[in-house]
Design a protein around this motif. Structure first.
Motif: not given
Length: 537
Positions: A158-182
């Motif tokens: 394990m190593s702390y890595c913000n890249s994991n959550f950066l890419v997941l946030g962007l991918a969730i938006e692409k997958a749903t067509g909604q903003t992460l905020g909404d």
């Protein structure tokens, strides 16, 4: 003394014990607000006080909230349409040679076991200027394409890595067509009754009147202006009232079968089945036999923390607009409220044992330097992963803490970093003659890494070298370098785009067959290891 009175006194004692511009703390017990306290100023110059409705950037505490949305979407994905779209988005966002690894899964990303390098650390190597701008939708996708290879095999540690959550946030938006905020609003903020919480990626635009401060009692406090954007990894802002509502929601959800939080708070594991202590944005620690789950957050001028002891149904939240250690604040409150033993105090007769193996070492697998120094009596200070770890000397060849064991045998260090699942040996860096008196001066010149699209410039002479980086983010500042062994230097970086900064980078120069000319260098820090550079001139 009643429980409510004890909680009130504990909370009211926080400002005196942890001095700073201001803050807000709260305790939720048995699903209800048991006490809260706010003090000090949101803005020292304007003399505007902090209130329970003052909105703070909660930074990396955001990760667990994004994971609740992710798990909720996956659990309600009856026809696997979201899961398929998520995987497609990850393929679009990450380099193909990384995403092709079958062990790089969503589960490994949310457990910080992906082996990806941290993009905030890499911004230094991409030429970022402290205080500079960083855009989620312009700069972040370019960062993800420049991560280079893995710095360990996915699922093995394990190593702390913000890249994991950066890419997941962007991918969730692409997958749903909604903003992460909404999505956060509909899946979490609304159900939890977090009335003013929101995803606000731009740290330059904090809701008035809050200001973040750097400094200390001794040196005074100075306002700091951040200018970065982040989203899935740290972009949520919330007030103390919002966080109290969140803790109530977590308490309700933790015992509800099949809830997103109930799933996310389960004990994580490594690929080999061994137990890990981080998953879905939640860190797990043992405090005197009590399992505590939570997370901290940090940005220049801000420190935040939350802990939840499920067995005792006690939550603690601490929000500070300074660089003070918020984990210490939250732990102090939790220990008093949950009835945990106080921190062990030093004995009247301190351990006077000293060891003979202090000095510099090199983890040759990760190419990271290690410093071992004596601290307080019976204590060693070990610098390796960006901060000094304190370990107690147990005998002439061993030392340990809750997070690490260290032993010295046959001239080498054996280190087990328990929280990261990493075991390794390190060889001593034999003191070499001063660079000014040897051919180490041939380190100077320019070096290129095609893997991460970065150029390293080494200048200076003798014992005084400087390192600077160029990349897609610009031309970064020169950093001072310190010689710690033959062909091994530390490059100090105490200020970067994000906080906390990477600290010391290890620069290991590589000589050619003639033993005189330099052919390349390997540069890395705990968050971004083993970046290979080839000398250009």
């Amino acid at each position: 003394m009643s429980t409510s009175e004890s909680i009130r006194r504990t909370l009211e004692s926080v400002p005196s014990k942890f001095r700073g511009p201001g803050g807000a703390v709260a305790v939720v017990k048995d699903g209800e607000l048991a006490g809260q306290h706010v003090w000090g100023y949101a803005n020292l110059d304007a003399r505007i006080s902090i209130t329970p409705t003052t909105i703070f950037p909660i930074c990396s505490i955001s990760k667990q909230m994004v994971c609740l949305v992710l798990t909720d979407l996956l659990q309600n994905d009856k026809d696997k349409a979201f899961e398929d779209a998520l995987h497609k988005a990850l393929h679009e966002l990450l380099p193909q040679d990384l995403i092709a690894n079958k062990d790089l899964t969503v589960e490994r990303m949310v457990a910080m076991q992906s082996g990806l390098r941290d993009y905030w650390a890499l911004t230094v190597l991409w030429g970022a200027t402290p205080g500079g701008r960083f855009s989620i939708y312009q700069d972040a996708p370019k960062a993800l394409k420049r991560l280079g290879g893995f710095h360990f095999a996915p699922g093995t540690e394990m190593s702390y890595c913000n890249s994991n959550f950066l890419v997941l946030g962007l991918a969730i938006e692409k997958a749903t067509g909604q903003t992460l905020g909404d999505l956060l609003q509909s899946h979490l903020f609304g159900p939890a009754k977090m009335k003013t919480a929101a995803l606000r990626p731009d740290t330059e635009r904090l809701p008035a009147p809050l200001v973040g401060y750097e400094g200390s009692d001794e040196n005074g406090y100075v306002a700091y202006q951040n200018r970065i954007e982040w989203a899935g990894d740290a972009g949520i802002q919330a007030s103390l009232e919002d966080m109290v509502a969140y803790e109530k929601y977590i308490d309700r959800s933790s015992s509800r079968a099949h809830s997103a939080y109930q799933k996310n708070s389960q004990e994580p594991h490594y690929l080999d089945g061994s137990v890990a202590n981080y998953g879905f944005g939640l860190a797990r620690i043992e405090a005197d036999g009590v399992t505590v789950v939570g997370h901290g957050g940090a940005l220049a001028g801000f420190r935040l923390h939350r802990w939840y002891a499920a067995d005792k149904r006690v939550s603690v939240v601490a929000l500070l607009n300074s660089d003070m250690d918020s984990a210490e604040v939250a732990s102090y409150v939790l220990r008093n409220v949950a009835g945990l033993p106080a921190k062990e105090q030093p004995k009247d007769s301190p351990n006077e044992t000293k060891v003979e193996w202090t000095g510099y070492y090199l983890d040759e697998e990760a190419n990271l330097a290690i410093s071992v120094l004596h601290g307080e009596p019976g204590e060693l200070l070990i610098y390796y992963a960006g901060d000094e770890d304190k370990v107690k000397i147990t005998d002439s060849t061993k030392a340990s803490s809750k997070g690490m064991t260290v032993s010295f045998e046959d001239g080498k260090l054996s280190i087990n970093r328990l929280q990261e699942g990493r075991k390794f040996t390190a060889s001593p860096l034999a003191p070499s003659e001063s660079p000014s008196d040897s051919n180490d001066a041939v380190c100077t010149g320019s070096y290129r890494s095609e893997d991460i699209d970065s150029t390293f410039h080494c200048t200076g002479s003798g014992d005084m070298l400087y390192g600077a980086f160029d990349g897609y983010l610009g031309q970064g500042p020169a950093h001072l370098m310190k010689h710690i062994g033959k062909d091994v230097w530390w490059l100090a970086c105490q200020r970067s785009l994000d906080a906390p900064a990477p600290g010391n980078w290890t620069v290991v120069f590589h000589r050619g067959e003639d033993g005189k000319t330099m052919e390349g260098a390997t540069i890395g820090c705990w968050l971004a290891r083993n970046v290979k550079y080839v000398k250009k001139d």
